[in-house]
Design an enzyme around this catalytic site. Structure first.
Site, mmCIF file in Angstrom:
data_model
loop_
_atom_site.group_PDB
_atom_site.id
_atom_site.type_symbol
_atom_site.label_atom_id
_atom_site.label_comp_id
_atom_site.label_asym_id
_atom_site.label_seq_id
_atom_site.Cartn_x
_atom_site.Cartn_y
_atom_site.Cartn_z
ATOM 1 N N ARG A 235 -28.543 14.175 12.662
ATOM 2 C CA ARG A 235 -27.236 13.548 12.839
ATOM 3 C C ARG A 235 -26.476 14.143 14.024
ATOM 4 N NH1 ARG A 235 -26.108 10.426 8.204
ATOM 5 N NH2 ARG A 235 -26.787 11.314 6.233
ATOM 6 N N ASP B 159 -29.348 -3.166 9.454
ATOM 7 C CA ASP B 159 -30.799 -3.313 9.540
ATOM 8 C C ASP B 159 -31.182 -4.603 8.813
ATOM 9 O OD1 ASP B 159 -33.487 -2.541 9.898
ATOM 10 O OD2 ASP B 159 -33.505 -1.282 8.129
ATOM 11 N N GLU C 148 -19.675 0.811 10.579
ATOM 12 C CA GLU C 148 -21.006 1.147 10.057
ATOM 13 C C GLU C 148 -21.856 1.733 11.181
ATOM 14 O OE1 GLU C 148 -22.860 1.970 7.861
ATOM 15 O OE2 GLU C 148 -24.052 0.405 6.928
HETATM 16 P P1 IMP Z 1 -29.678 -2.262 5.633
HETATM 17 O O1 IMP Z 1 -29.098 -2.366 4.252
HETATM 18 O O2 IMP Z 1 -31.151 -2.513 5.646
HETATM 19 O O3 IMP Z 1 -28.953 -3.100 6.660
HETATM 20 O O4 IMP Z 1 -29.582 -0.744 6.058
HETATM 21 C C1 IMP Z 1 -28.436 -0.123 6.433
HETATM 22 C C2 IMP Z 1 -28.540 1.361 6.235
HETATM 23 O O5 IMP Z 1 -29.891 1.848 6.309
HETATM 24 C C3 IMP Z 1 -27.790 2.058 7.340
HETATM 25 O O6 IMP Z 1 -26.451 2.282 6.976
HETATM 26 C C4 IMP Z 1 -28.559 3.332 7.517
HETATM 27 O O7 IMP Z 1 -28.058 4.319 6.645
HETATM 28 C C5 IMP Z 1 -29.966 3.003 7.117
HETATM 29 N N1 IMP Z 1 -30.825 2.715 8.290
HETATM 30 C C6 IMP Z 1 -31.394 1.540 8.622
HETATM 31 N N2 IMP Z 1 -32.125 1.642 9.751
HETATM 32 C C7 IMP Z 1 -31.987 2.931 10.143
HETATM 33 C C8 IMP Z 1 -32.505 3.659 11.280
HETATM 34 O O8 IMP Z 1 -33.227 3.164 12.159
HETATM 35 N N3 IMP Z 1 -32.138 4.959 11.347
HETATM 36 C C9 IMP Z 1 -31.335 5.569 10.422
HETATM 37 N N4 IMP Z 1 -30.843 4.928 9.358
HETATM 38 C C10 IMP Z 1 -31.164 3.618 9.225
#
Ligand code: IMP
Length: 181
Positions: A164, A102, A98
């Site tokens: 990216r 976050d 991954e």
């Molecule tokens: P989560 O479900 O909140 O853990 O988020 C995971 C997904 O959110 C990652 O796979 C990213 O695609 C996106 N994401 C979370 N934080 C960031 C960031 O700081 N930059 C870019 N994408 C992020």
């Protein structure tokens, strides 16, 4: 693009060095296990490409594309599978690759889903870990770097599909996304 970056967190060289270490550890831990690395598209493509070149044991790769509903800089944990794996994972040692964990909602949903397919083991390797933001506990088995509670881009990570291709990881200036969420 660079003018939209507030601060560079990890340079190309720092990333390379760290990915090497993670790859070495994975090679040791999965010796004799022929792991399947599952790349979560699109953010993890660059990490996967560099990581596999640091893995010295036989392994295979597959790709899964997911989209998480929610705001532009935040996920909701409702993941939709846009492209599923082509490989059956029953009995395989699966390592999810991954870009960033976050809130943990995405990885929680993905591990639940893949868990139902009865892999021999299921672990997570993430390039970045934003620990502070966790809403749900996720066991991160391998990580590249911990990052502060800021929106980061580059080395595969995007904001609205942009940035990216930056070779480093940097904090996006707030003015780029503020008011748009
Ligand atoms: P989560 O479900 O909140 O853990 O988020 C995971 C997904 O959110 C990652 O796979 C990213 O695609 C996106 N994401 C979370 N934080 C960031 C960031 O700081 N930059 C870019 N994408 C992020």
């Amino acid at each position: 693009m660079k003018e939209d970056i507030k601060e560079i967190l990890f340079s190309e060289e720092e990333i390379k060095n760290r990915v090497k270490i993670v790859g070495k550890k994975i090679s040791e831990d999965y010796k004799g296990k022929f792991p399947l690395l599952v790349c979560i598209l699109r953010g993890a493509f660059m990490f996967l490409a560099d990581l596999v070149r640091e893995i010295e044991i036989p392994m295979s790769v597959d790709f899964m594309a997911i989209s998480s509903y929610g705001g532009r800089t935040e996920s909701t944990g409702q993941v939709k599978i846009l492209k599923d794996l082509d490989t059956p994972i029953k009995g395989r040692h699966v390592l999810i690759v991954e870009d960033i964990v976050d809130t943990g909602l995405t990885m929680d949903a993905v591990t639940r889903l893949l868990g139902t397919r009865k892999p021999a083991s299921l672990k997570i390797a993430t390039l970045l870990d934003k620990v502070e933001r966790r809403k749900i506990p996720v066991k991160v088995d391998y990580y590249g770097f911990r990052v502060p509670n800021e929106f980061v881009v580059g080395y595969g990570l995007d904001y609205e599909e942009k940035y990216r291709n930056l070779p480093f990881i940097g904090i996006l200036k707030e003015e780029i996304y503020k008011g748009k969420e």
